[in-house]
Design an enzyme around this catalytic site. Structure first.
Site, PDB file in Angstrom:
ATOM      1  N   HIS A  71      -3.913  47.243 -44.466  1.00  0.00           N
ATOM      2  CA  HIS A  71      -2.511  47.598 -44.713  1.00  0.00           C
ATOM      3  C   HIS A  71      -2.421  49.121 -44.757  1.00  0.00           C
ATOM      4  O   HIS A  71      -2.999  49.760 -45.637  1.00  0.00           O
ATOM      5  CB  HIS A  71      -2.027  46.990 -46.036  1.00  0.00           C
ATOM      6  CG  HIS A  71      -0.645  47.441 -46.421  1.00  0.00           C
ATOM      7  ND1 HIS A  71       0.411  46.565 -46.533  1.00  0.00           N
ATOM      8  CD2 HIS A  71      -0.143  48.668 -46.718  1.00  0.00           C
ATOM      9  CE1 HIS A  71       1.502  47.245 -46.864  1.00  0.00           C
ATOM     10  NE2 HIS A  71       1.189  48.519 -46.988  1.00  0.00           N
TER      11      HIS A  71
ATOM     12  N   GLU B   2       5.745  49.983 -43.469  1.00  0.00           N
ATOM     13  CA  GLU B   2       4.451  49.330 -43.644  1.00  0.00           C
ATOM     14  C   GLU B   2       3.965  48.775 -42.307  1.00  0.00           C
ATOM     15  O   GLU B   2       4.725  48.139 -41.577  1.00  0.00           O
ATOM     16  CB  GLU B   2       4.563  48.186 -44.661  1.00  0.00           C
ATOM     17  CG  GLU B   2       4.925  48.675 -46.061  1.00  0.00           C
ATOM     18  CD  GLU B   2       4.825  47.586 -47.129  1.00  0.00           C
ATOM     19  OE1 GLU B   2       4.635  47.933 -48.301  1.00  0.00           O
ATOM     20  OE2 GLU B   2       4.937  46.388 -46.795  1.00  0.00           O
TER      21      GLU B   2
ATOM     22  N   ARG C 239      13.104  52.321 -50.375  1.00  0.00           N
ATOM     23  CA  ARG C 239      13.127  52.822 -51.754  1.00  0.00           C
ATOM     24  C   ARG C 239      11.891  53.676 -51.983  1.00  0.00           C
ATOM     25  O   ARG C 239      11.032  53.776 -51.108  1.00  0.00           O
ATOM     26  CB  ARG C 239      13.075  51.632 -52.718  1.00  0.00           C
ATOM     27  CG  ARG C 239      11.876  50.735 -52.415  1.00  0.00           C
ATOM     28  CD  ARG C 239      11.656  49.680 -53.465  1.00  0.00           C
ATOM     29  NE  ARG C 239      10.799  48.590 -53.014  1.00  0.00           N
ATOM     30  CZ  ARG C 239       9.475  48.582 -53.060  1.00  0.00           C
ATOM     31  NH1 ARG C 239       8.811  49.618 -53.529  1.00  0.00           N
ATOM     32  NH2 ARG C 239       8.787  47.546 -52.626  1.00  0.00           N
TER      33      ARG C 239
HETATM   34  P1  ADP Z   1       5.235  48.670 -53.344  1.00  0.00           P
HETATM   35  O1  ADP Z   1       5.173  48.447 -51.881  1.00  0.00           O
HETATM   36  O2  ADP Z   1       6.073  49.799 -53.769  1.00  0.00           O
HETATM   37  O3  ADP Z   1       3.921  48.640 -53.947  1.00  0.00           O
HETATM   38  P2  ADP Z   1       5.655  46.091 -54.457  1.00  0.00           P
HETATM   39  O4  ADP Z   1       5.754  45.048 -53.405  1.00  0.00           O
HETATM   40  O5  ADP Z   1       4.430  46.152 -55.268  1.00  0.00           O
HETATM   41  O6  ADP Z   1       6.061  47.453 -53.829  1.00  0.00           O
HETATM   42  O7  ADP Z   1       6.927  45.942 -55.401  1.00  0.00           O
HETATM   43  C1  ADP Z   1       7.288  46.930 -56.325  1.00  0.00           C
HETATM   44  C2  ADP Z   1       7.805  46.273 -57.538  1.00  0.00           C
HETATM   45  O8  ADP Z   1       8.935  45.488 -57.240  1.00  0.00           O
HETATM   46  C3  ADP Z   1       6.817  45.364 -58.196  1.00  0.00           C
HETATM   47  O9  ADP Z   1       7.040  45.446 -59.574  1.00  0.00           O
HETATM   48  C4  ADP Z   1       7.179  43.998 -57.633  1.00  0.00           C
HETATM   49  O10 ADP Z   1       6.820  42.997 -58.551  1.00  0.00           O
HETATM   50  C5  ADP Z   1       8.672  44.128 -57.484  1.00  0.00           C
HETATM   51  N1  ADP Z   1       9.233  43.410 -56.345  1.00  0.00           N
HETATM   52  C6  ADP Z   1       9.282  43.819 -55.071  1.00  0.00           C
HETATM   53  N2  ADP Z   1       9.950  42.970 -54.303  1.00  0.00           N
HETATM   54  C7  ADP Z   1      10.327  41.975 -55.113  1.00  0.00           C
HETATM   55  C8  ADP Z   1      11.075  40.783 -54.935  1.00  0.00           C
HETATM   56  N3  ADP Z   1      11.603  40.464 -53.771  1.00  0.00           N
HETATM   57  N4  ADP Z   1      11.275  39.985 -55.985  1.00  0.00           N
HETATM   58  C9  ADP Z   1      10.779  40.322 -57.187  1.00  0.00           C
HETATM   59  N5  ADP Z   1      10.091  41.441 -57.428  1.00  0.00           N
HETATM   60  C10 ADP Z   1       9.871  42.247 -56.420  1.00  0.00           C
HETATM   61  P1  ADP Z   2       6.117  41.863 -48.904  1.00  0.00           P
HETATM   62  O1  ADP Z   2       7.555  42.072 -48.589  1.00  0.00           O
HETATM   63  O2  ADP Z   2       5.899  40.713 -49.789  1.00  0.00           O
HETATM   64  O3  ADP Z   2       5.451  43.131 -49.301  1.00  0.00           O
HETATM   65  P2  ADP Z   2       4.703  42.162 -46.339  1.00  0.00           P
HETATM   66  O4  ADP Z   2       5.184  41.695 -45.025  1.00  0.00           O
HETATM   67  O5  ADP Z   2       4.752  43.620 -46.601  1.00  0.00           O
HETATM   68  O6  ADP Z   2       5.489  41.387 -47.492  1.00  0.00           O
HETATM   69  O7  ADP Z   2       3.222  41.641 -46.518  1.00  0.00           O
HETATM   70  C1  ADP Z   2       2.505  41.778 -47.729  1.00  0.00           C
HETATM   71  C2  ADP Z   2       1.010  41.675 -47.432  1.00  0.00           C
HETATM   72  O8  ADP Z   2       0.685  40.429 -46.819  1.00  0.00           O
HETATM   73  C3  ADP Z   2       0.494  42.716 -46.469  1.00  0.00           C
HETATM   74  O9  ADP Z   2       0.197  43.936 -47.097  1.00  0.00           O
HETATM   75  C4  ADP Z   2      -0.745  42.029 -45.911  1.00  0.00           C
HETATM   76  O10 ADP Z   2      -1.836  42.110 -46.797  1.00  0.00           O
HETATM   77  C5  ADP Z   2      -0.307  40.589 -45.834  1.00  0.00           C
HETATM   78  N1  ADP Z   2       0.251  40.294 -44.490  1.00  0.00           N
HETATM   79  C6  ADP Z   2       1.548  40.334 -44.121  1.00  0.00           C
HETATM   80  N2  ADP Z   2       1.701  40.008 -42.819  1.00  0.00           N
HETATM   81  C7  ADP Z   2       0.461  39.753 -42.341  1.00  0.00           C
HETATM   82  C8  ADP Z   2      -0.055  39.331 -41.066  1.00  0.00           C
HETATM   83  N3  ADP Z   2       0.727  39.090 -40.032  1.00  0.00           N
HETATM   84  N4  ADP Z   2      -1.396  39.162 -40.962  1.00  0.00           N
HETATM   85  C9  ADP Z   2      -2.216  39.368 -42.010  1.00  0.00           C
HETATM   86  N5  ADP Z   2      -1.793  39.748 -43.222  1.00  0.00           N
HETATM   87  C10 ADP Z   2      -0.471  39.933 -43.409  1.00  0.00           C
HETATM   88 MG    MG Z   3       5.294  44.854 -48.174  1.00  0.00          MG
END
Ligand code: ADP
Ligand code: ADP
Ligand code: MG
Length: 510
Positions: free
Chosen positions: A209, A276, A302
């Site tokens: 990632h 990302e 954000r």
């Molecule tokens: P970052 O990419 O900034 O690390 P995270 O995916 O870890 O973002 O999310 C940041 C914060 O927002 C965390 O506290 C996560 O639990 C919360 N969060 C993000 N997306 C969601 C969602 N769709 N529903 C609930 N909590 C979320």
């Molecule tokens: P979120 O909104 O929950 O952050 P992401 O699409 O950013 O969702 O994916 C979160 C994580 O899931 C990524 O950082 C990666 O580790 C895994 N992931 C997402 N898409 C893929 C993919 N196509 N193949 C492998 N891993 C994935």
């Molecule tokens: Mg993500």
């Protein structure tokens, strides 16, 4: 350009504290909002003004658009910073803030909406020539997804169009399991996001990632502030991040950076955001010419949890730039003027039990002593006496280590986590140290499956928790300096800095 004189921070915990710090340096008054559970929290004490926004449940306080905007109106704040999580990526909120005549410190509601729907974002990126993971996002029904999965080839990843926080994601290895996974993901997506729509991506098994920080002003300048590698994850959620990525060379960095800028431009993005990418290390580095190797995953519209590591290597204050951009200031530098200097790592500190399914650990923090050292930054939302409750995310602090080289930054982080005193609840600081110690991490080879592969179960090596708790209790009842009692209780640990007889702490021991 005139900056706002008063900003309301629509958040809690470490990020609220971080934003207030930026405001204070800019001479801007701060307004905290708090739920009933947070009335004595660190962010409330730090603010110039604090207003109650509702009861403990987030849905009735930090997540209530109406209550937050009412509170902002009452306070006379000219701008709202949403932080991350909560309402930060809610386009209805961004619009409501604007409609109330208040500046939203973030992108437009339209940009948030465009990127918030991941299926729509994929289509947009594809049209713009930004590489996306092979997949399928035009599903009206499950039958279409099943047909698409056969075409994409297994393993596939089922994802929610409105997804976030790693939720409602399912890896499917064979056609036999697809229908069950779709049913579960529909259910989870409906529960978590109120939107059951799903899409598919090819599951990239040994993925990295790697994301790019974007800053864009209202005058048409869009820049990237290089990458952050966030491959160390548990259940698709980041726990350790670093920059520069050990995987990227200058050529791939430039290519991905340009794609990130293009992605942001595609939605007319303004303010700070993150693109990302998922990177397939085999095609990205080992077989040149065999493919791009990197694919757009999503944009987080954000400020991100891991923004401090970018601040360390670029020397820029992202929160201050968010505020300046929202006030209409233009970025006074161009892409060529930005550089990465040194290496930064962040560890997320959670109140959770890594040896027991990472269950959140609740209770009172009896003693908090933050590590201090050259190159160590602690972004924390807690202090001694604070309550960790079930109501909110158990991430309580972040430790950021900055050094000249990656090895030095890892060593610095180890020492800082070792020195971090957090008594009263269980935290993951020992788990993090074990992760940092693993040779695959040291070699810069860890993929997103690293934790599940190497730490499927974990137990702490030395269990001196009891003695530390005794020490804290002693300190409370006797009025003896806590550091001294902890040193007494811990003198069996040869590495414990509190137990050392030299001048490690002036006035203690020697
Ligand atoms: P970052 O990419 O900034 O690390 P995270 O995916 O870890 O973002 O999310 C940041 C914060 O927002 C965390 O506290 C996560 O639990 C919360 N969060 C993000 N997306 C969601 C969602 N769709 N529903 C609930 N909590 C979320
Ligand atoms: P979120 O909104 O929950 O952050 P992401 O699409 O950013 O969702 O994916 C979160 C994580 O899931 C990524 O950082 C990666 O580790 C895994 N992931 C997402 N898409 C893929 C993919 N196509 N193949 C492998 N891993 C994935
Ligand atoms: Mg993500």
């Amino acid at each position: 350009m005139t900056l706002p004189t008063k900003i309301l921070i629509a958040n809690r915990g470490e990020i609220a504290v971080r934003i207030m710090r930026a405001c204070r340096e800019m001479n801007i008054q701060t307004v905290a909002i708090y739920s009933e559970a947070d009335k004595d929290a660190r962010h409330v004490k730090m603010a110039d003004e604090a207003l109650r926004v509702g009861p403990a449940p987030a849905s009735e306080s930090y997540l209530s658009i109406e209550c937050v905007i009412d509170t902002a109106r009452k306070s006379g704040a000219q701008a709202i910073h949403p932080g991350y999580g909560f309402l930060s990526e809610n386009p209805t909120f961004a619009q409501a803030v604007q409609d109330a005549g208040i500046i939203f410190i973030g992108p437009s509601a339209q940009a948030i909406r465009a990127m918030g729907d991941k299926a729509e974002a994929r289509a947009r990126m594809q049209a713009r020539g930004v590489p996306i993971v092979p997949g399928f996002q035009d599903a009206n029904d499950d039958a279409a997804l099943v047909r698409a999965a056969d075409k994409i080839g297994y393993p596939v990843l089922v994802k929610a169009a409105a997804g976030g926080g790693g939720k409602a994601m399912h890896v499917v290895e064979s056609p036999d399991d697809l229908l069950d996974a779709l049913a579960a993901a529909h259910r989870e997506a409906q529960n978590a996001f109120g939107d059951a729509r799903l899409f598919l991506e090819k599951y990239i098994r040994n993925a990295r990632h790697i994301e790019f920080q974007i800053l864009a002003d209202t005058h048409g300048r869009t820049l990237h502030l290089f990458e952050r590698e966030c491959s160390i994850q548990r259940r698709h959620q980041k726990i350790i991040e670093e920059t520069p990525s050990p995987l990227l060379d200058a050529a791939l960095r430039a290519k991905m950076g340009a794609a990130a800028v293009e992605a942001a431009r595609a939605v007319g993005y303004v303010n700070a955001g993150t693109i990302e990418f998922i990177v397939d290390p085999d095609t990205a580095t080992l077989r040149p010419g065999s493919g791009q190797g990197f694919y757009f995953l999503e944009m987080n519209t954000r400020l991100q949890v891991e923004h401090p590591i970018t601040e360390m290597v670029t020397g820029l204050d992202l929160v201050q730039w968010q505020i300046r951009i929202a006030a209409g200031e233009s970025l006074p530098f161009d892409q060529e003027m930005l550089t990465q200097r040194g290496h930064a790592i962040e560890c997320r500190v959670y109140a959770e039990d890594a040896s027991n399914q990472f269950l959140p650990s609740i209770g009172t923090l009896l003693r908090v002593i933050e590590p201090q050292a050259p190159g160590i930054r602690v972004d924390s939302g807690v202090e001694t006496g604070d309550e960790i409750t079930v109501h909110y995310d158990p991430m309580i602090a972040k430790v950021i280590a900055y050094a000249e080289t990656r090895d030095a930054a890892i060593r610095k982080m180890q020492a800082a986590l070792h020195d971090y005193v957090l008594l009263g609840v269980t935290t993951n600081t020992e788990f993090l140290q074990d992760v940092l110690r693993h040779p695959e991490f040291s070699d810069g080879k860890a993929t997103t499956r690293f934790i599940e592969q190497h730490f499927p179960t974990w137990k702490p090596e030395n269990q001196n928790v009891a003695s530390v708790l005794v020490a804290a209790a002693l300190a409370e009842s006797s009025g003896v300096s806590p550091a001294t009692t902890i040193a007494i209780a811990n003198d069996a640990d040869p590495y414990n800095p509190w137990a050392r007889g030299d001048a490690f702490r002036l006035g203690v021991g020697s």
